[in-house]
Motif scaffolding. Structure first.
Motif, PDB file in Angstrom:
ATOM      1  N   ASP A   1     -11.923  63.513  30.877  1.00 48.23           N
ATOM      2  CA  ASP A   1     -10.990  64.455  31.488  1.00 48.23           C
ATOM      3  C   ASP A   1     -10.394  65.391  30.438  1.00 48.23           C
ATOM      4  N   GLU A   2     -10.074  66.611  30.890  1.00 44.85           N
ATOM      5  CA  GLU A   2      -9.460  67.612  30.011  1.00 44.85           C
ATOM      6  C   GLU A   2      -8.093  67.134  29.545  1.00 44.85           C
ATOM      7  N   ARG A   3      -7.720  67.551  28.348  1.00 41.81           N
ATOM      8  CA  ARG A   3      -6.454  67.144  27.745  1.00 41.81           C
ATOM      9  C   ARG A   3      -5.260  67.485  28.640  1.00 41.81           C
ATOM     10  N   GLU A   4      -5.283  68.672  29.268  1.00 37.15           N
ATOM     11  CA  GLU A   4      -4.176  69.085  30.125  1.00 37.15           C
ATOM     12  C   GLU A   4      -4.011  68.145  31.320  1.00 37.15           C
ATOM     13  N   TYR A   5      -5.140  67.716  31.883  1.00 43.18           N
ATOM     14  CA  TYR A   5      -5.073  66.793  33.018  1.00 43.18           C
ATOM     15  C   TYR A   5      -4.539  65.434  32.566  1.00 43.18           C
ATOM     16  N   VAL A   6      -4.986  64.967  31.412  1.00 44.39           N
ATOM     17  CA  VAL A   6      -4.507  63.686  30.881  1.00 44.39           C
ATOM     18  C   VAL A   6      -2.992  63.752  30.677  1.00 44.39           C
ATOM     19  N   GLU A   7      -2.496  64.852  30.108  1.00 49.43           N
ATOM     20  CA  GLU A   7      -1.046  65.016  29.898  1.00 49.43           C
ATOM     21  C   GLU A   7      -0.304  65.053  31.238  1.00 49.43           C
ATOM     22  N   PHE A   8      -0.878  65.747  32.212  1.00 50.81           N
ATOM     23  CA  PHE A   8      -0.287  65.807  33.553  1.00 50.81           C
ATOM     24  C   PHE A   8      -0.154  64.399  34.136  1.00 50.81           C
ATOM     25  N   MET A   9      -1.233  63.613  34.062  1.00 44.77           N
ATOM     26  CA  MET A   9      -1.209  62.267  34.631  1.00 44.77           C
ATOM     27  C   MET A   9      -0.251  61.346  33.866  1.00 44.77           C
ATOM     28  N   LYS A  10      -0.183  61.474  32.546  1.00 43.75           N
ATOM     29  CA  LYS A  10       0.768  60.666  31.772  1.00 43.75           C
ATOM     30  C   LYS A  10       2.193  60.993  32.199  1.00 43.75           C
ATOM     31  N   ARG A  11       2.469  62.266  32.387  1.00 45.36           N
ATOM     32  CA  ARG A  11       3.806  62.674  32.825  1.00 45.36           C
ATOM     33  C   ARG A  11       4.081  62.155  34.238  1.00 45.36           C
ATOM     34  N   PHE A  12       3.083  62.241  35.107  1.00 41.83           N
ATOM     35  CA  PHE A  12       3.200  61.739  36.472  1.00 41.83           C
ATOM     36  C   PHE A  12       3.579  60.264  36.461  1.00 41.83           C
ATOM     37  N   TRP A  13       2.904  59.455  35.638  1.00 47.09           N
ATOM     38  CA  TRP A  13       3.183  58.019  35.591  1.00 47.09           C
ATOM     39  C   TRP A  13       4.541  57.718  34.966  1.00 47.09           C
TER      40      TRP A  13
ATOM     41  N   THR B   1       4.433  52.746  52.715  1.00 48.82           N
ATOM     42  CA  THR B   1       4.972  53.783  51.848  1.00 48.82           C
ATOM     43  C   THR B   1       4.030  53.998  50.672  1.00 48.82           C
ATOM     44  N   TYR B   2       3.870  55.251  50.280  1.00 54.45           N
ATOM     45  CA  TYR B   2       3.021  55.623  49.150  1.00 54.45           C
ATOM     46  C   TYR B   2       3.532  54.990  47.859  1.00 54.45           C
ATOM     47  N   VAL B   3       2.610  54.448  47.079  1.00 55.20           N
ATOM     48  CA  VAL B   3       2.904  54.006  45.717  1.00 55.20           C
ATOM     49  C   VAL B   3       1.976  54.766  44.789  1.00 55.20           C
ATOM     50  N   LYS B   4       2.455  55.059  43.597  1.00 55.39           N
ATOM     51  CA  LYS B   4       1.667  55.847  42.649  1.00 55.39           C
ATOM     52  C   LYS B   4       0.292  55.239  42.447  1.00 55.39           C
ATOM     53  N   SER B   5      -0.683  56.103  42.344  1.00 50.48           N
ATOM     54  CA  SER B   5      -2.056  55.713  42.073  1.00 50.48           C
ATOM     55  C   SER B   5      -2.687  56.852  41.287  1.00 50.48           C
ATOM     56  N   GLY B   6      -3.894  56.637  40.838  1.00 49.81           N
ATOM     57  CA  GLY B   6      -4.601  57.679  40.100  1.00 49.81           C
ATOM     58  C   GLY B   6      -4.636  57.362  38.621  1.00 49.81           C
ATOM     59  N   GLY B   7      -5.527  57.994  37.947  1.00 51.68           N
ATOM     60  CA  GLY B   7      -5.680  57.756  36.520  1.00 51.68           C
ATOM     61  C   GLY B   7      -6.500  58.859  35.880  1.00 51.68           C
ATOM     62  N   PHE B   8      -6.968  58.585  34.674  1.00 52.21           N
ATOM     63  CA  PHE B   8      -7.770  59.566  33.942  1.00 52.21           C
ATOM     64  C   PHE B   8      -8.726  58.811  33.038  1.00 52.21           C
ATOM     65  N   GLY B   9      -9.715  59.538  32.543  1.00 50.96           N
ATOM     66  CA  GLY B   9     -10.711  58.941  31.658  1.00 50.96           C
ATOM     67  C   GLY B   9     -10.943  59.792  30.425  1.00 50.96           C
ATOM     68  N   GLU B  10     -11.800  59.303  29.550  1.00 51.44           N
ATOM     69  CA  GLU B  10     -12.107  60.004  28.301  1.00 51.44           C
ATOM     70  C   GLU B  10     -12.655  61.404  28.544  1.00 51.44           C
TER      71      GLU B  10
END
Length: 187
Positions: free
Chosen positions: A131-143, A120-129
Motif C-alpha cells: 500500500d502507498e505510504r499516504e494510505y498507510v498513514e491514513f489507516m494508522k490515524r484511523f486506528w 453496531t459498527y466496530v473499526k475494521s480494515g488494515g494495510f499491507g506492505e
C-alpha cells in the motif's frame, strides 16, 4: 437539426470529468446523501444508519445495521458468517477503501418477527506492505484517532440465507444492501 441538438445536449449532460467521479459511481455532495437507508427484500427489512450526517474529527462515529424479519411465522433462522452485517466504507475525499473483515464460520441466528437484530459498527480494515505510504498513514490515524476529516460512504449489507442448513435444496440466499454517508469535519 433539432433532434441532433437535443441528442448532443443529452449526451453532454451525462459526461463528467474524472475528477467528478468516484471509482465507479458519481459522488454526490454530502448534503444530498442519506444518513439512514432502508431496503426491503422478501420477508426482510435491512436498515443502515449513521446517527449523524456530520461528526467532529476525533469524535465517535456511530453506525449500525438492523435486520428485521416481517414474514408470517413467529420466527425464522438465518445462517451467516460471524455476522450477517458488513460495513465496507469508502472515504471519497482521498478515494480510500476501509474494508470490513470478519471470520467466516457458519453460524445461525433466530430472528423473531418484527424484532430487529442490531449490530453496531466496530473499526475494521488494515494495510499491507504494497500500500502507498499516504494510505498507510491514513489507516494508522484511523486506528489511533478515529475517522480522519473527510467524506465517507458506507455500502453496507446483510448477507445470509434461510433454509434447513447449507445442504438444504430450499435454501434462499439474501444479500440486502443499503448506502449511507457522513462527513467528518475538523474540530
Amino acid at each position: 437539426m433539432k433532434l441532433l441538438l437535443l441528442l448532443f445536449l443529452a449526451l453532454s449532460g451525462c459526461m463528467q470529468s474524472p475528477g467528478e467521479r468516484g471509482a465507479s459511481d458519481p459522488v454526490k455532495p454530502i448534503d444530498e446523501r442519506p444518513a439512514a437507508a432502508e431496503t426491503k427484500e422478501g420477508e426482510f427489512v435491512y436498515r443502515l444508519v449513521s446517527e449523524r450526517s456530520e461528526y467532529e474529527s476525533g469524535g465517535e462515529v456511530v453506525l449500525y445495521a438492523e435486520l428485521i424479519y416481517t414474514g408470517p411465522e413467529e420466527s425464522v433462522t438465518i445462517y451467516h458468517a460471524a455476522s450477517p452485517f458488513s460495513f465496507p466504507i469508502r472515504e471519497t475525499t482521498r478515494g480510500y477503501e476501509i474494508g470490513y473483515m470478519m471470520n467466516q464460520p457458519l453460524l445461525h441466528t433466530e430472528l423473531r418477527r418484527n424484532v430487529p437484530l442490531r449490530e453496531t459498527y466496530v473499526k475494521s480494515g488494515g494495510f499491507g506492505e504494497q500500500d502507498e505510504r499516504e494510505y498507510v498513514e491514513f489507516m494508522k490515524r484511523f486506528w489511533k484517532e478515529g475517522f480522519p476529516e473527510g467524506e465517507y460512504i458506507v455500502n453496507g449489507s446483510a448477507d445470509f440465507f434461510v433454509g434447513n442448513g447449507p445442504d438444504d435444496s430450499d435454501k434462499i440466499d439474501y444479500r440486502i444492501e443499503a448506502t449511507v454517508s457522513f462527513a467528518v469535519k475538523g474540530s
